[in-house]
Design a protein around this motif. Sequence first.
Motif, PDB file in Angstrom:
ATOM      1  N   ARG A   1      94.586  28.453   0.413  1.00 30.25           N
ATOM      2  CA  ARG A   1      93.369  27.891  -0.181  1.00 30.25           C
ATOM      3  C   ARG A   1      93.585  27.640  -1.670  1.00 30.25           C
ATOM      4  O   ARG A   1      93.956  28.543  -2.422  1.00 30.25           O
TER       5      ARG A   1
ATOM      6  N   ASP B   1      96.692  41.563  14.708  1.00 26.21           N
ATOM      7  CA  ASP B   1      96.274  42.917  14.290  1.00 26.21           C
ATOM      8  C   ASP B   1      96.685  44.004  15.266  1.00 26.21           C
ATOM      9  O   ASP B   1      96.130  45.114  15.235  1.00 26.21           O
TER      10      ASP B   1
ATOM     11  N   HIS C   1      94.668  45.264   7.018  1.00 23.54           N
ATOM     12  CA  HIS C   1      93.569  44.952   7.936  1.00 23.54           C
ATOM     13  C   HIS C   1      92.462  45.989   7.797  1.00 23.54           C
ATOM     14  O   HIS C   1      92.749  47.194   7.836  1.00 23.54           O
TER      15      HIS C   1
ATOM     16  N   ARG D   1      94.885  33.405   7.832  1.00 25.07           N
ATOM     17  CA  ARG D   1      95.333  32.484   8.869  1.00 25.07           C
ATOM     18  C   ARG D   1      96.124  33.241   9.919  1.00 25.07           C
ATOM     19  O   ARG D   1      97.002  34.044   9.586  1.00 25.07           O
ATOM     20  N   ILE D   2      95.822  32.938  11.177  1.00 25.33           N
ATOM     21  CA  ILE D   2      96.632  33.490  12.256  1.00 25.33           C
ATOM     22  C   ILE D   2      97.961  32.742  12.261  1.00 25.33           C
ATOM     23  O   ILE D   2      97.974  31.516  12.307  1.00 25.33           O
ATOM     24  N   VAL D   3      99.062  33.457  12.172  1.00 20.19           N
ATOM     25  CA  VAL D   3     100.378  32.804  12.172  1.00 20.19           C
ATOM     26  C   VAL D   3     100.963  32.841  13.581  1.00 20.19           C
ATOM     27  O   VAL D   3     100.748  33.766  14.359  1.00 20.19           O
TER      28      VAL D   3
ATOM     29  N   ARG E   1      99.017  23.682  13.627  1.00 19.15           N
ATOM     30  CA  ARG E   1      99.298  25.040  13.168  1.00 19.15           C
ATOM     31  C   ARG E   1     100.790  25.356  13.260  1.00 19.15           C
ATOM     32  O   ARG E   1     101.370  25.979  12.364  1.00 19.15           O
TER      33      ARG E   1
ATOM     34  N   ASN F   1     100.698  43.421   6.964  1.00 20.19           N
ATOM     35  CA  ASN F   1      99.333  42.921   6.755  1.00 20.19           C
ATOM     36  C   ASN F   1      98.374  44.058   6.486  1.00 20.19           C
ATOM     37  O   ASN F   1      98.491  45.143   7.063  1.00 20.19           O
TER      38      ASN F   1
ATOM     39  N   ILE G   1     102.731  40.818  14.168  1.00 24.07           N
ATOM     40  CA  ILE G   1     103.360  40.238  15.365  1.00 24.07           C
ATOM     41  C   ILE G   1     102.425  39.140  15.861  1.00 24.07           C
ATOM     42  O   ILE G   1     101.335  38.954  15.325  1.00 24.07           O
TER      43      ILE G   1
HETATM   44  N1  LIG Z   1      99.885  36.358  14.425  1.00 27.84           N
HETATM   45  C1  LIG Z   1      99.238  37.076  13.477  1.00 27.84           C
HETATM   46  N2  LIG Z   1      98.712  36.440  12.416  1.00 27.84           N
HETATM   47  C2  LIG Z   1      98.070  37.163  11.468  1.00 27.84           C
HETATM   48  C3  LIG Z   1      97.900  38.556  11.615  1.00 27.84           C
HETATM   49  C4  LIG Z   1      98.484  39.199  12.736  1.00 27.84           C
HETATM   50  O1  LIG Z   1      98.425  40.436  12.887  1.00 27.84           O
HETATM   51  N3  LIG Z   1      99.154  38.427  13.638  1.00 27.84           N
HETATM   52  N4  LIG Z   1      97.127  39.269  10.681  1.00 27.84           N
HETATM   53  C5  LIG Z   1      96.261  38.352   9.925  1.00 27.84           C
HETATM   54  C6  LIG Z   1      95.230  38.847   9.016  1.00 27.84           C
HETATM   55  N5  LIG Z   1      93.996  38.953   9.815  1.00 27.84           N
HETATM   56  C7  LIG Z   1      93.514  40.214   9.966  1.00 27.84           C
HETATM   57  O2  LIG Z   1      94.047  41.196   9.443  1.00 27.84           O
HETATM   58  C8  LIG Z   1      93.331  37.826  10.332  1.00 27.84           C
HETATM   59  C9  LIG Z   1      93.081  36.758   9.494  1.00 27.84           C
HETATM   60  C10 LIG Z   1      92.421  35.636   9.978  1.00 27.84           C
HETATM   61  C11 LIG Z   1      92.000  35.576  11.301  1.00 27.84           C
HETATM   62  C12 LIG Z   1      91.333  34.344  11.805  1.00 27.84           C
HETATM   63  O3  LIG Z   1      90.620  34.366  12.790  1.00 27.84           O
HETATM   64  N6  LIG Z   1      91.607  33.235  11.102  1.00 27.84           N
HETATM   65  C13 LIG Z   1      91.090  31.914  11.520  1.00 27.84           C
HETATM   66  C14 LIG Z   1      90.499  31.188  10.319  1.00 27.84           C
HETATM   67  C15 LIG Z   1      89.427  32.052   9.718  1.00 27.84           C
HETATM   68  C16 LIG Z   1      88.903  31.394   8.443  1.00 27.84           C
HETATM   69  O4  LIG Z   1      89.432  30.343   8.045  1.00 27.84           O
HETATM   70  O5  LIG Z   1      87.948  31.980   7.881  1.00 27.84           O
HETATM   71  C17 LIG Z   1      92.246  31.076  12.031  1.00 27.84           C
HETATM   72  O6  LIG Z   1      93.412  31.309  11.610  1.00 27.84           O
HETATM   73  O7  LIG Z   1      91.932  30.150  12.797  1.00 27.84           O
HETATM   74  C18 LIG Z   1      92.259  36.647  12.140  1.00 27.84           C
HETATM   75  C19 LIG Z   1      92.919  37.779  11.659  1.00 27.84           C
HETATM   76  C20 LIG Z   1      97.116  37.305   9.253  1.00 27.84           C
HETATM   77  N7  LIG Z   1      97.588  36.525  10.356  1.00 27.84           N
END
Ligand SMILES: Nc1nc2c(c(=O)[nH]1)N[C@@H](CN(C=O)c1ccc(C(=O)N[C@@H](CCC(=O)O)C(=O)O)cc1)CN2
Length: 215
Positions: free
Chosen positions: A41, A169, A129, A108-110, A82, A127, A165
Amino acid sequence: MAPARVLVLISGSGSNLQALIDASNTPALPDVEFVKVISDRKDAYGLKRAEAAKIPTTYHGILPYKKKFPDDTEKPQFSEARKAYDADLAKLVLAEKPDIVVCAGFMRIVTPSFLEPLHEQKIPIINLHPSLHGDLVGAHCIERAWEEFKQGKRTKTGIMIHYVIAEVDMGEPIVQQEVSIEGCETLEQLQTRIHEAEHKLIVEGTKRVVERGRQ
Ligand SMILES: Nc1nc2c(c(=O)[nH]1)N[C@@H](CN(C=O)c1ccc(C(=O)N[C@@H](CCC(=O)O)C(=O)O)cc1)CN2
Ligand SMILES: NCC(=O)N[C@@H]1O[C@H](COP(=O)([O-])[O-])[C@@H](O)[C@H]1O
């Protein structure tokens, strides 16, 4: 021994990044160097914190990837946008040759497109959490714990530093801390209590992983 090269991923205010910066090269977090802060962002205040600490920064936004794949699915594991975003994020990260990647409020979910290239290089991703392992997962966990407290469903929550992973979380916890909700009269009071605990735990968790890498 050269300082451990730390790369931090953020999305927001960066108070946890600031905690890491403030603790760096003290007994709490010895012998580290922040090689880059990357945010998804552009307006993340954490970028200003990094600049103030003379840490190189990069903004890596999702929009160009969404425009490239207009009919994309929203499901993280199947999204072309993504996957392309994550593949480029991995390249940005690997270019800095980090010893550790810390997600400090990176929202962001990776996908494996990010995780696998780093795993191949044996670079740990950790991370912060705001929940205990196996309790609440995903975004907005502080708010969800607060709602359940108000409904009488819980009196405690917690925070953890864990390995990242694919399953969100659910990676192995590195360090966790229970946080009582009792005595909080507002969500803001709980958020303050949790953030204060986070600022200590993210330093401890990062230190432990850096030390493991040096063994
Ligand atoms: N594959 C993984 N990716 C991430 C992890 C993980 O453990 N595995 N930890 C996160 C951090 N996190 C919680 O600790 C988390 C962050 C964001 C989201 C989420 O739903 N993101 C949405 C967008 C939300 C937004 O823009 O407000 C998305 O990515 O679509 C869930 C968990 C870091 N990534
Ligand atoms: N699921 C991940 C998540 O909710 N992370 C949360 O983002 C905030 C980042 O604050 P900061 O930008 O001030 O460091 C922290 O409260 C952290 O628990």
